[in-house]
Design a protein around this motif. Structure first.
Motif, PDB file in Angstrom:
ATOM      1  N   LEU A  91       0.853  -1.180   0.000  1.00  0.00           N
ATOM      2  CA  LEU A  91       0.000   0.000   0.000  1.00  0.00           C
ATOM      3  C   LEU A  91       0.885   1.224   0.000  1.00  0.00           C
ATOM      4  N   THR A  92       0.363   2.317  -0.546  1.00  0.00           N
ATOM      5  CA  THR A  92       1.055   3.599  -0.459  1.00  0.00           C
ATOM      6  C   THR A  92       0.135   4.602   0.231  1.00  0.00           C
ATOM      7  N   LEU A  93       0.587   5.131   1.342  1.00  0.00           N
ATOM      8  CA  LEU A  93      -0.161   6.159   2.056  1.00  0.00           C
ATOM      9  C   LEU A  93       0.312   7.543   1.614  1.00  0.00           C
ATOM     10  N   SER A  94      -0.637   8.475   1.584  1.00  0.00           N
ATOM     11  CA  SER A  94      -0.335   9.864   1.255  1.00  0.00           C
ATOM     12  C   SER A  94      -0.782  10.765   2.390  1.00  0.00           C
ATOM     13  N   CYS A  95      -0.076  11.864   2.554  1.00  0.00           N
ATOM     14  CA  CYS A  95      -0.420  12.876   3.545  1.00  0.00           C
ATOM     15  C   CYS A  95      -0.320  14.237   2.871  1.00  0.00           C
ATOM     16  N   LYS A  96      -1.476  14.815   2.573  1.00  0.00           N
ATOM     17  CA  LYS A  96      -1.519  16.115   1.910  1.00  0.00           C
ATOM     18  C   LYS A  96      -1.318  17.223   2.936  1.00  0.00           C
ATOM     19  N   VAL A  97      -0.387  18.125   2.639  1.00  0.00           N
ATOM     20  CA  VAL A  97      -0.085  19.248   3.515  1.00  0.00           C
ATOM     21  C   VAL A  97      -0.717  20.514   2.956  1.00  0.00           C
ATOM     22  N   SER A  98      -1.418  21.241   3.802  1.00  0.00           N
ATOM     23  CA  SER A  98      -1.967  22.528   3.399  1.00  0.00           C
ATOM     24  C   SER A  98      -1.658  23.566   4.468  1.00  0.00           C
ATOM     25  N   GLY A  99      -1.538  24.810   4.032  1.00  0.00           N
ATOM     26  CA  GLY A  99      -1.209  25.886   4.963  1.00  0.00           C
ATOM     27  C   GLY A  99       0.267  26.037   5.212  1.00  0.00           C
ATOM     28  N   GLY A 100       1.090  25.367   4.423  1.00  0.00           N
ATOM     29  CA  GLY A 100       2.529  25.456   4.573  1.00  0.00           C
ATOM     30  C   GLY A 100       3.226  24.679   3.472  1.00  0.00           C
ATOM     31  N   THR A 101       4.525  24.863   3.362  1.00  0.00           N
ATOM     32  CA  THR A 101       5.312  24.187   2.333  1.00  0.00           C
ATOM     33  C   THR A 101       6.036  23.001   2.939  1.00  0.00           C
ATOM     34  N   ILE A 102       5.817  21.829   2.366  1.00  0.00           N
ATOM     35  CA  ILE A 102       6.347  20.600   2.963  1.00  0.00           C
ATOM     36  C   ILE A 102       7.860  20.635   3.109  1.00  0.00           C
ATOM     37  N   MET A 103       8.553  21.334   2.223  1.00  0.00           N
ATOM     38  CA  MET A 103      10.015  21.356   2.252  1.00  0.00           C
ATOM     39  C   MET A 103      10.562  22.059   3.496  1.00  0.00           C
ATOM     40  N   THR A 104       9.740  22.813   4.191  1.00  0.00           N
ATOM     41  CA  THR A 104      10.205  23.524   5.376  1.00  0.00           C
ATOM     42  C   THR A 104       9.853  22.800   6.670  1.00  0.00           C
ATOM     43  N   TYR A 105       9.318  21.589   6.538  1.00  0.00           N
ATOM     44  CA  TYR A 105       8.887  20.839   7.714  1.00  0.00           C
ATOM     45  C   TYR A 105       9.601  19.496   7.823  1.00  0.00           C
ATOM     46  N   SER A 106       9.881  19.098   9.029  1.00  0.00           N
ATOM     47  CA  SER A 106      10.210  17.716   9.317  1.00  0.00           C
ATOM     48  C   SER A 106       8.880  16.978   9.456  1.00  0.00           C
ATOM     49  N   MET A 107       8.825  15.759   8.911  1.00  0.00           N
ATOM     50  CA  MET A 107       7.562  15.026   8.923  1.00  0.00           C
ATOM     51  C   MET A 107       7.811  13.571   9.266  1.00  0.00           C
ATOM     52  N   ALA A 108       6.759  12.920   9.719  1.00  0.00           N
ATOM     53  CA  ALA A 108       6.907  11.521  10.110  1.00  0.00           C
ATOM     54  C   ALA A 108       5.584  10.793   9.999  1.00  0.00           C
ATOM     55  N   TRP A 109       5.687   9.487   9.917  1.00  0.00           N
ATOM     56  CA  TRP A 109       4.539   8.599   9.981  1.00  0.00           C
ATOM     57  C   TRP A 109       4.569   7.852  11.310  1.00  0.00           C
ATOM     58  N   PHE A 110       3.403   7.788  11.930  1.00  0.00           N
ATOM     59  CA  PHE A 110       3.221   7.051  13.168  1.00  0.00           C
ATOM     60  C   PHE A 110       2.078   6.060  12.968  1.00  0.00           C
ATOM     61  N   ARG A 111       2.025   5.067  13.837  1.00  0.00           N
ATOM     62  CA  ARG A 111       0.899   4.145  13.794  1.00  0.00           C
ATOM     63  C   ARG A 111       0.502   3.768  15.217  1.00  0.00           C
ATOM     64  N   GLN A 112      -0.755   3.382  15.356  1.00  0.00           N
ATOM     65  CA  GLN A 112      -1.268   3.064  16.686  1.00  0.00           C
ATOM     66  C   GLN A 112      -2.355   2.011  16.595  1.00  0.00           C
ATOM     67  N   THR A 113      -2.305   1.061  17.520  1.00  0.00           N
ATOM     68  CA  THR A 113      -3.359   0.069  17.670  1.00  0.00           C
ATOM     69  C   THR A 113      -4.008   0.272  19.033  1.00  0.00           C
ATOM     70  N   PRO A 114      -5.246  -0.168  19.195  1.00  0.00           N
ATOM     71  CA  PRO A 114      -5.966   0.056  20.463  1.00  0.00           C
ATOM     72  C   PRO A 114      -5.177  -0.466  21.656  1.00  0.00           C
ATOM     73  N   GLY A 115      -5.077   0.372  22.667  1.00  0.00           N
ATOM     74  CA  GLY A 115      -4.403  -0.024  23.894  1.00  0.00           C
ATOM     75  C   GLY A 115      -2.900   0.127  23.881  1.00  0.00           C
ATOM     76  N   LYS A 116      -2.347   0.564  22.762  1.00  0.00           N
ATOM     77  CA  LYS A 116      -0.896   0.729  22.660  1.00  0.00           C
ATOM     78  C   LYS A 116      -0.538   2.180  22.384  1.00  0.00           C
ATOM     79  N   GLU A 117       0.708   2.535  22.710  1.00  0.00           N
ATOM     80  CA  GLU A 117       1.180   3.880  22.439  1.00  0.00           C
ATOM     81  C   GLU A 117       1.404   4.080  20.948  1.00  0.00           C
ATOM     82  N   ARG A 118       1.327   5.352  20.542  1.00  0.00           N
ATOM     83  CA  ARG A 118       1.600   5.684  19.150  1.00  0.00           C
ATOM     84  C   ARG A 118       3.083   5.445  18.872  1.00  0.00           C
ATOM     85  N   GLU A 119       3.361   4.731  17.779  1.00  0.00           N
ATOM     86  CA  GLU A 119       4.725   4.320  17.428  1.00  0.00           C
ATOM     87  C   GLU A 119       5.213   5.082  16.210  1.00  0.00           C
ATOM     88  N   GLY A 120       6.350   5.725  16.317  1.00  0.00           N
ATOM     89  CA  GLY A 120       6.965   6.372  15.168  1.00  0.00           C
ATOM     90  C   GLY A 120       7.643   5.338  14.305  1.00  0.00           C
TER      91      GLY A 120
END
Length: 125
Positions: free
Chosen positions: A18-47
């Protein structure tokens, strides 16, 4: 803060991609550090994958070699290519953004103020 919107989640069989996308609005992506996280019920969000504003990347051990983070500057979009998906990859996936994050903390959720609502990834055998 920028606004983020994930898409591309869905259901896939073990070993699929699968390929996930994250559309950025209100700013330019090149000026931001970005990351993907995931979470399952009962667990902490994982980077799982981070991309510094200068283009440096970082991956969690659980996804290194299978997932690839990248950005499409023209579309102002962050991407996550996920290959060889396993049942343990099933989770809600979130993207996050922050103007500048140190390489060593790219996968720490506390570093980010802007978050998307998430997209669900299901993996079945």
């Amino acid at each position: 803060q920028v606004q983020l919107m994930e898409s591309g989640g869905g259901s896939v069989q073990v070993g699929g991609s699968l390929t996930l996308s994250c559309k950025v609005s209100g700013g330019t992506i090149m000026t931001y550090s970005m990351a993907w996280f995931r979470q399952t019920p009962g667990k902490e969000r994982e980077g799982i994958a981070g991309l510094g504003y200068v283009g440096n990347s970082m991956y969690a051990d659980s996804v290194r070699g299978r997932f690839t983070i990248s950005r499409d500057n023209a579309q102002n979009t962050l991407l996550l290519q996920m290959n060889s998906l396993q049942p343990e990859d099933m989770a809600m996936y979130y993207c996050a953004a922050e103007p500048r994050v140190l390489q060593s903390t790219l996968l720490q959720s506390s570093e980010y103020d802007s978050w998307g609502p998430g997209t669900q990834v299901n993996v079945s055998s």
